[in-house]
Write an enzyme that holds these catalytic residues in place. Structure first.
Site, PDB file in Angstrom:
ATOM      1  N   ALA A  56     -20.580   8.324 -34.655  1.00  0.00           N
ATOM      2  CA  ALA A  56     -19.908   9.395 -33.912  1.00  0.00           C
ATOM      3  C   ALA A  56     -18.637   9.767 -34.658  1.00  0.00           C
ATOM      4  O   ALA A  56     -17.900   8.886 -35.113  1.00  0.00           O
ATOM      5  CB  ALA A  56     -19.563   8.934 -32.497  1.00  0.00           C
ATOM      6  N   VAL A  58     -15.942  10.872 -33.500  1.00  0.00           N
ATOM      7  CA  VAL A  58     -14.727  10.514 -32.767  1.00  0.00           C
ATOM      8  C   VAL A  58     -14.389   9.036 -32.877  1.00  0.00           C
ATOM      9  O   VAL A  58     -13.271   8.637 -32.565  1.00  0.00           O
ATOM     10  CB  VAL A  58     -14.844  10.892 -31.273  1.00  0.00           C
ATOM     11  CG1 VAL A  58     -15.097  12.377 -31.121  1.00  0.00           C
ATOM     12  CG2 VAL A  58     -15.924  10.089 -30.577  1.00  0.00           C
ATOM     13  N   CYS A  59     -15.316   8.214 -33.283  1.00  0.00           N
ATOM     14  CA  CYS A  59     -15.138   6.763 -33.235  1.00  0.00           C
ATOM     15  C   CYS A  59     -14.650   6.216 -34.576  1.00  0.00           C
ATOM     16  O   CYS A  59     -15.342   6.359 -35.592  1.00  0.00           O
ATOM     17  CB  CYS A  59     -16.455   6.088 -32.848  1.00  0.00           C
ATOM     18  SG  CYS A  59     -16.377   4.280 -32.908  1.00  0.00           S
ATOM     19  N   PRO A  60     -13.504   5.549 -34.626  1.00  0.00           N
ATOM     20  CA  PRO A  60     -13.012   5.013 -35.898  1.00  0.00           C
ATOM     21  C   PRO A  60     -13.895   3.926 -36.478  1.00  0.00           C
ATOM     22  O   PRO A  60     -14.003   3.799 -37.703  1.00  0.00           O
ATOM     23  CB  PRO A  60     -11.622   4.484 -35.552  1.00  0.00           C
ATOM     24  CG  PRO A  60     -11.645   4.253 -34.075  1.00  0.00           C
ATOM     25  CD  PRO A  60     -12.560   5.299 -33.522  1.00  0.00           C
ATOM     26  N   GLN A  63     -16.739   5.719 -38.036  1.00  0.00           N
ATOM     27  CA  GLN A  63     -16.280   6.440 -39.222  1.00  0.00           C
ATOM     28  C   GLN A  63     -16.208   5.519 -40.435  1.00  0.00           C
ATOM     29  O   GLN A  63     -16.575   5.893 -41.546  1.00  0.00           O
ATOM     30  CB  GLN A  63     -14.917   7.074 -38.969  1.00  0.00           C
ATOM     31  CG  GLN A  63     -14.439   7.927 -40.140  1.00  0.00           C
ATOM     32  CD  GLN A  63     -13.065   8.510 -39.919  1.00  0.00           C
ATOM     33  OE1 GLN A  63     -12.284   8.026 -39.087  1.00  0.00           O
ATOM     34  NE2 GLN A  63     -12.737   9.564 -40.647  1.00  0.00           N
TER      35      GLN A  63
END
Length: 314
Positions: A56, A58-60, A63
């Site tokens: 995702a 948005v997810c660190p 990422q």
């Protein structure tokens, strides 16, 4: 091989499904902990084209898995797709904004968990590593996923993110990165007393100052090469001024006020593996809310990530 029917979940609907909750499954929060092997043994041998990574924007944690995949040049070895940025009570889902699930045609990521463990009632998380051959999840344990992507599939031989001789030091620093960077905003935001809040803030600011000093005489955390530690730290730095600091009230000083740390963060952003796996539209500042008088108020800061970093000679 049968053709996959691409499907989408309906729009995010909090009235019908409520907010996301991880469920009541006993045991670890990240229960699928299979490991990739390089010698052809075990359930999950390293094979090109066999595995798929669900992430995702948005997810660190997701990422950094995408970043490692790019750093090692595994784009043709491990496929990747994105879930939608928002989730309601159904959890992560596939919608037109980020595209359909190209492997299984699932509408929600929960379907992958239920295919692996029927009746699964636990945390549906990203990153999730999927095995096409067995039709189940290998791992949703995010620290193991990046280590396996970085060490088990070959890839670019000039990129060694987890050198044998540095592993004890990298592991030790990663523990501190997790406590004082990756999870710090949540801990500070949830503090219920001024004393607890102040102690948590001071610990994080002290760690940022330590990192800033460390980077005064080295380009990356362990010298001239990018390691697993840099990948674990960077997504949190990316979000500090835009999201984490405004949400939690961590520091009056923005990331840009830590000169070496800020230049280091921009240096990494110039690398294609970091830049191409970053979507600033997914990193949003939280809406302002009434908070206790002893919390500091911090406005989101939109800094210039393209400003020259001048760290190549460090």
């Amino acid at each position: 091989m049968s053709e996959i029917t691409l499907t989408y979940a309906g729009p995010v609907d909090f009235d019908t499904y409520g907010r996301y909750r991880p469920g009541g499954r006993p045991g670890p929060r990240y229960p699928f902990q299979g490991r990739i092997t390089v010698d052809g043994t075990g359930e999950f041998p390293a094979e090109p084209g066999r595995y798929h990574l669900y992430v995702a924007a948005v997810c660190p944690y997701a990422q950094r898995a995408a970043i490692v995949r790019s750093l090692k040049g595994l784009q043709d070895v491990v496929s990747l797709s994105y879930v939608d940025d928002e989730r309601d009570g159904r959890g992560w889902a596939f919608r037109e904004r980020r595209g359909a699930d190209p492997v299984n045609g699932f509408a929600t990521l929960r379907e992958a968990y239920e295919a692996t463990e029927p009746g699964f009632d636990g945390h549906v998380s990203v990153p999730t590593l999927w095995d096409r051959t067995s039709g189940r999840i290998v791992s949703n344990d995010f620290p193991d996923i990046t280590i396996d992507l970085g060490t088990r599939f070959g890839g670019d031989p000039d990129v060694d993110l987890y050198p044998e001789e540095l592993r004890p030091e990298i592991d030790a620093l990663n523990v501190r990165i997790y406590e004082y960077a990756n999870t710090a905003a949540g801990r500070i935001a949830s503090a219920t007393t001024e004393a607890e809040y102040g102690a948590a803030r001071r610990a994080v600011i002290s760690f940022l100052e330590e990192l800033d000093a460390r980077l005064a005489d080295r380009r990356f955390l362990f010298g001239s090469g990018i390691t697993e530690a840099d990948v674990r730290l960077w997504p949190t730095l990316l979000r500090f001024d835009l999201s984490d600091n405004p949400a939690a009230g961590i520091s009056e000083r923005p990331l840009t006020a830590f000169p070496n740390l800020w230049a280091y963060a921009r240096d990494l952003y110039r690398h294609p593996a970091f830049r191409e796996n970053t979507d600033f539209t997914a990193i949003t500042a939280p809406a302002a809310a009434e908070t206790a008088a002893w919390r500091i108020r911090v406005a989101p800061l939109h800094a210039d990530w393209d400003e020259p970093h001048r760290r190549a000679a460090v």
